[in-house]
Every structure is written in C-alpha cells, then in structure tokens.
Design a protein around this motif. Sequence first.
Motif, PDB file in Angstrom:
ATOM      1  N   PHE A 240       0.837  -1.199   0.000  1.00 32.74           N
ATOM      2  CA  PHE A 240       0.000   0.000   0.000  1.00 32.74           C
ATOM      3  C   PHE A 240       0.872   1.250   0.000  1.00 32.74           C
ATOM      4  O   PHE A 240       0.565   2.239  -0.684  1.00 32.74           O
ATOM      5  N   MET A 241       1.972   1.221   0.752  1.00 39.21           N
ATOM      6  CA  MET A 241       2.853   2.377   0.804  1.00 39.21           C
ATOM      7  C   MET A 241       3.592   2.578  -0.519  1.00 39.21           C
ATOM      8  O   MET A 241       3.901   3.709  -0.896  1.00 39.21           O
ATOM      9  N   ILE A 242       3.867   1.493  -1.232  1.00 43.76           N
ATOM     10  CA  ILE A 242       4.428   1.631  -2.585  1.00 43.76           C
ATOM     11  C   ILE A 242       3.402   2.281  -3.496  1.00 43.76           C
ATOM     12  O   ILE A 242       3.711   3.199  -4.259  1.00 43.76           O
ATOM     13  N   GLU A 243       2.158   1.812  -3.403  1.00 42.99           N
ATOM     14  CA  GLU A 243       1.078   2.346  -4.239  1.00 42.99           C
ATOM     15  C   GLU A 243       0.901   3.849  -4.019  1.00 42.99           C
ATOM     16  O   GLU A 243       0.639   4.600  -4.967  1.00 42.99           O
ATOM     17  N   LYS A 244       1.067   4.307  -2.780  1.00 39.72           N
ATOM     18  CA  LYS A 244       0.839   5.713  -2.455  1.00 39.72           C
ATOM     19  C   LYS A 244       2.124   6.546  -2.466  1.00 39.72           C
ATOM     20  O   LYS A 244       2.096   7.731  -2.150  1.00 39.72           O
ATOM     21  N   GLY A 245       3.251   5.939  -2.839  1.00 43.39           N
ATOM     22  CA  GLY A 245       4.475   6.704  -3.025  1.00 43.39           C
ATOM     23  C   GLY A 245       5.349   6.868  -1.804  1.00 43.39           C
ATOM     24  O   GLY A 245       6.312   7.636  -1.831  1.00 43.39           O
ATOM     25  N   PHE A 246       5.084   6.144  -0.706  1.00 43.19           N
ATOM     26  CA  PHE A 246       5.895   6.267   0.498  1.00 43.19           C
ATOM     27  C   PHE A 246       7.172   5.428   0.420  1.00 43.19           C
ATOM     28  O   PHE A 246       8.152   5.723   1.092  1.00 43.19           O
ATOM     29  N   VAL A 247       7.130   4.371  -0.359  1.00 42.79           N
ATOM     30  CA  VAL A 247       8.238   3.419  -0.413  1.00 42.79           C
ATOM     31  C   VAL A 247       8.895   3.478  -1.790  1.00 42.79           C
ATOM     32  O   VAL A 247       8.209   3.528  -2.810  1.00 42.79           O
ATOM     33  N   ARG A 248      10.222   3.481  -1.789  1.00 48.32           N
ATOM     34  CA  ARG A 248      10.964   3.527  -3.043  1.00 48.32           C
ATOM     35  C   ARG A 248      11.529   2.152  -3.363  1.00 48.32           C
ATOM     36  O   ARG A 248      12.116   1.487  -2.506  1.00 48.32           O
ATOM     37  N   GLN A 249      11.361   1.712  -4.597  1.00 48.56           N
ATOM     38  CA  GLN A 249      11.905   0.433  -5.027  1.00 48.56           C
ATOM     39  C   GLN A 249      13.362   0.593  -5.451  1.00 48.56           C
ATOM     40  O   GLN A 249      13.740   1.596  -6.058  1.00 48.56           O
ATOM     41  N   LEU A 250      14.170  -0.376  -5.103  1.00 48.63           N
ATOM     42  CA  LEU A 250      15.599  -0.321  -5.397  1.00 48.63           C
ATOM     43  C   LEU A 250      15.886  -0.772  -6.821  1.00 48.63           C
ATOM     44  O   LEU A 250      15.247  -1.687  -7.342  1.00 48.63           O
ATOM     45  N   SER A 251      16.869  -0.132  -7.421  1.00 50.39           N
ATOM     46  CA  SER A 251      17.324  -0.546  -8.745  1.00 50.39           C
ATOM     47  C   SER A 251      18.184  -1.804  -8.594  1.00 50.39           C
ATOM     48  O   SER A 251      18.670  -2.120  -7.493  1.00 50.39           O
ATOM     49  N   PRO A 252      18.397  -2.561  -9.677  1.00 51.12           N
ATOM     50  CA  PRO A 252      19.266  -3.747  -9.588  1.00 51.12           C
ATOM     51  C   PRO A 252      20.648  -3.425  -9.031  1.00 51.12           C
ATOM     52  O   PRO A 252      21.212  -4.213  -8.263  1.00 51.12           O
ATOM     53  N   ALA A 253      21.208  -2.250  -9.403  1.00 52.84           N
ATOM     54  CA  ALA A 253      22.529  -1.871  -8.888  1.00 52.84           C
ATOM     55  C   ALA A 253      22.478  -1.646  -7.382  1.00 52.84           C
ATOM     56  O   ALA A 253      23.408  -2.041  -6.655  1.00 52.84           O
ATOM     57  N   GLU A 254      21.400  -1.031  -6.893  1.00 55.96           N
ATOM     58  CA  GLU A 254      21.268  -0.776  -5.460  1.00 55.96           C
ATOM     59  C   GLU A 254      21.073  -2.075  -4.691  1.00 55.96           C
ATOM     60  O   GLU A 254      21.587  -2.240  -3.575  1.00 55.96           O
ATOM     61  N   VAL A 255      20.333  -3.033  -5.285  1.00 53.02           N
ATOM     62  CA  VAL A 255      20.140  -4.330  -4.638  1.00 53.02           C
ATOM     63  C   VAL A 255      21.470  -5.064  -4.532  1.00 53.02           C
ATOM     64  O   VAL A 255      21.801  -5.664  -3.495  1.00 53.02           O
ATOM     65  N   SER A 256      22.267  -5.006  -5.602  1.00 51.22           N
ATOM     66  CA  SER A 256      23.576  -5.666  -5.595  1.00 51.22           C
ATOM     67  C   SER A 256      24.490  -5.056  -4.539  1.00 51.22           C
ATOM     68  O   SER A 256      25.210  -5.766  -3.821  1.00 51.22           O
ATOM     69  N   GLU A 257      24.452  -3.737  -4.424  1.00 58.70           N
ATOM     70  CA  GLU A 257      25.271  -3.049  -3.418  1.00 58.70           C
ATOM     71  C   GLU A 257      24.818  -3.423  -2.014  1.00 58.70           C
ATOM     72  O   GLU A 257      25.644  -3.656  -1.115  1.00 58.70           O
ATOM     73  N   LEU A 258      23.500  -3.514  -1.802  1.00 67.49           N
ATOM     74  CA  LEU A 258      22.967  -3.864  -0.493  1.00 67.49           C
ATOM     75  C   LEU A 258      23.283  -5.313  -0.127  1.00 67.49           C
ATOM     76  O   LEU A 258      23.501  -5.630   1.047  1.00 67.49           O
ATOM     77  N   SER A 259      23.338  -6.184  -1.130  1.00 69.06           N
ATOM     78  CA  SER A 259      23.563  -7.612  -0.867  1.00 69.06           C
ATOM     79  C   SER A 259      24.939  -7.887  -0.275  1.00 69.06           C
ATOM     80  O   SER A 259      25.160  -8.931   0.345  1.00 69.06           O
ATOM     81  N   VAL A 260      25.878  -6.962  -0.468  1.00 69.88           N
ATOM     82  CA  VAL A 260      27.210  -7.124   0.116  1.00 69.88           C
ATOM     83  C   VAL A 260      27.138  -7.018   1.634  1.00 69.88           C
ATOM     84  O   VAL A 260      27.881  -7.685   2.364  1.00 69.88           O
ATOM     85  N   LYS A 261      26.203  -6.185   2.127  1.00 73.82           N
ATOM     86  CA  LYS A 261      26.071  -5.960   3.558  1.00 73.82           C
ATOM     87  C   LYS A 261      24.966  -6.816   4.175  1.00 73.82           C
ATOM     88  O   LYS A 261      25.062  -7.236   5.327  1.00 73.82           O
ATOM     89  N   VAL A 262      23.898  -7.040   3.418  1.00 76.45           N
ATOM     90  CA  VAL A 262      22.740  -7.791   3.921  1.00 76.45           C
ATOM     91  C   VAL A 262      22.431  -8.908   2.934  1.00 76.45           C
ATOM     92  O   VAL A 262      22.139  -8.647   1.766  1.00 76.45           O
ATOM     93  N   GLY A 263      22.463 -10.133   3.395  1.00 74.64           N
ATOM     94  CA  GLY A 263      22.229 -11.253   2.487  1.00 74.64           C
ATOM     95  C   GLY A 263      20.769 -11.544   2.239  1.00 74.64           C
ATOM     96  O   GLY A 263      20.344 -11.739   1.094  1.00 74.64           O
ATOM     97  N   ILE A 264      19.964 -11.576   3.295  1.00 68.11           N
ATOM     98  CA  ILE A 264      18.559 -11.967   3.184  1.00 68.11           C
ATOM     99  C   ILE A 264      17.675 -10.875   3.771  1.00 68.11           C
ATOM    100  O   ILE A 264      17.943 -10.356   4.857  1.00 68.11           O
TER     101      ILE A 264
END
Length: 246
Positions: free
Chosen positions: A122-146
């Motif tokens: 619902f928060m994505i639908e209303k603009g409160f939550v931002r979806q990560l780009s593939p590059a941002e997900v890859s960068e985050l995966s180095v610090k957080v696995g799951i």
Amino acid sequence: MPPRFVVTMKPLPCPSCRQTMTKHRFERMHHGEVTIDLCFPCQGIWFDEFESVQLTPGGIVELFKLIHQHRDDQRLPLRAPLNCPRCDDKLLHGLDVAKHGGRFNYHRCLQKHGRFTTFAQFMIEKGFVRQLSPAEVSELSVKVGIVRCTGCGAPVDIRKDHACGHCRAPIAILDADAVEKALARLQHAETRRTTRDVEALGDAIVMRERAASRQRRQQAETETGLVDVIDLVSAGFELVWQVIRR
C-alpha cells in the motif's frame, strides 16, 4: 442501479490468518467515511471495491500513521492461497504500476468484493516506499544477504534474486526522501481539496446569473419590454450555501 452486494459492519476474517480484522474509519473523498479492515498480525489491509481510491489525501496520511505505529509488530507470513473474507473464494494475485512509478502487488476477489494488500505494498502504491534498482540491490547484498519481502513476508536472498521468488514483489525500502515527497504531495492535495476556490465560485455566480438574466430579459421584453439587471450578491447566496454545505 442497486449495488452488487451490501457491505455490512460484520467483522471480517483476515484472508491469510483468518483472525478477525479490526475496522478503522477514514474520511471519504466526497463525503462520509470509509471503513477499512486491517490485520496487524499479517500487516494486511482489506479494501472493499473502490475503497482504496475513495480515501482523501488526509485519510491516506492517517492510515500511514496507523501503519507506522505497528511497524515493529511481529509479522506472520502470508498463506497460500488467500481467500476472500466475504465469499471465501480464492483471491487472484495481481500486479499494477502506481502513479509515481512503483510496481505493487495485491490479491483481488474475482466476484469484485474487494482486494487484499500488505502495508508495504500500500505504501508503494501511495508513493511512500521507493523500489531499489538492480545496482542498489547488488550493493545492499554485500552488507545484507537476506531480507523480508515487502509483498508477502517471505525471506529473499538478494545475493541471488532481485525480486521475491514467491510473489515476485521487487525489493523496496522506506526511503526518507520518498516519505517526505509523498507527505508533501498529499498535504498539497488535501489543502486544495478543502480550500474553497473564491475565483471559481465568483465565475460560477457570474455565468449562472448571466444565463438566468438572459432568460428573464427575453421573457420581460416579450411581455412588457422591460430589461432585468444582474444582482451578483443575491444570486451568489445560493451558490455559496451549496459550497459551504458540502
């Protein structure tokens, strides 16, 4: 035309855990209130048909505040399948694109009784939550696995996947900039909705009285030859009252 079904105030079971959802009232776009059913253990919302678009901008903000109060509650993973709380039919999974660019998913009743969505979606639908780009997900995966899926609550190994393998929801975060922009946008919309447009009201008074005066003048000229005069003050009383009483 009569409605396809009658909405009652009877408590509804959650489409996932089947516990009784709690009812909360929010302001409706044109008048009255919208009663929405929430399941805090599943962090899910049930909208009867069209309720999600009937919320005022202020109502969306109030719902966001309520969701925020329960942000740290323990969440149950969504079951499969999910069932409509009104007819018990299986809900159909759907994907859509929000006005502000985010993809969100939900589960809808084929009998058009409504749809079930999680707080995060619902928060994505209303603009409160931002979806990560593939590059941002890859960068985050180095610090957080799951991470936990914002759509269904399932664990997602972002070292391997950039979307939930269960419900296909993309990886998203509650971004401070996105929240600020969404709140500013909703506040602006609420201000416009609740502020009377004096210039538009004046134009409406003039146009309405001109049309009425033209009709009276034509009738007077035909009967007596007299010409009527526009009275903007008295003509405006009725229009002002109609605006105020809405």
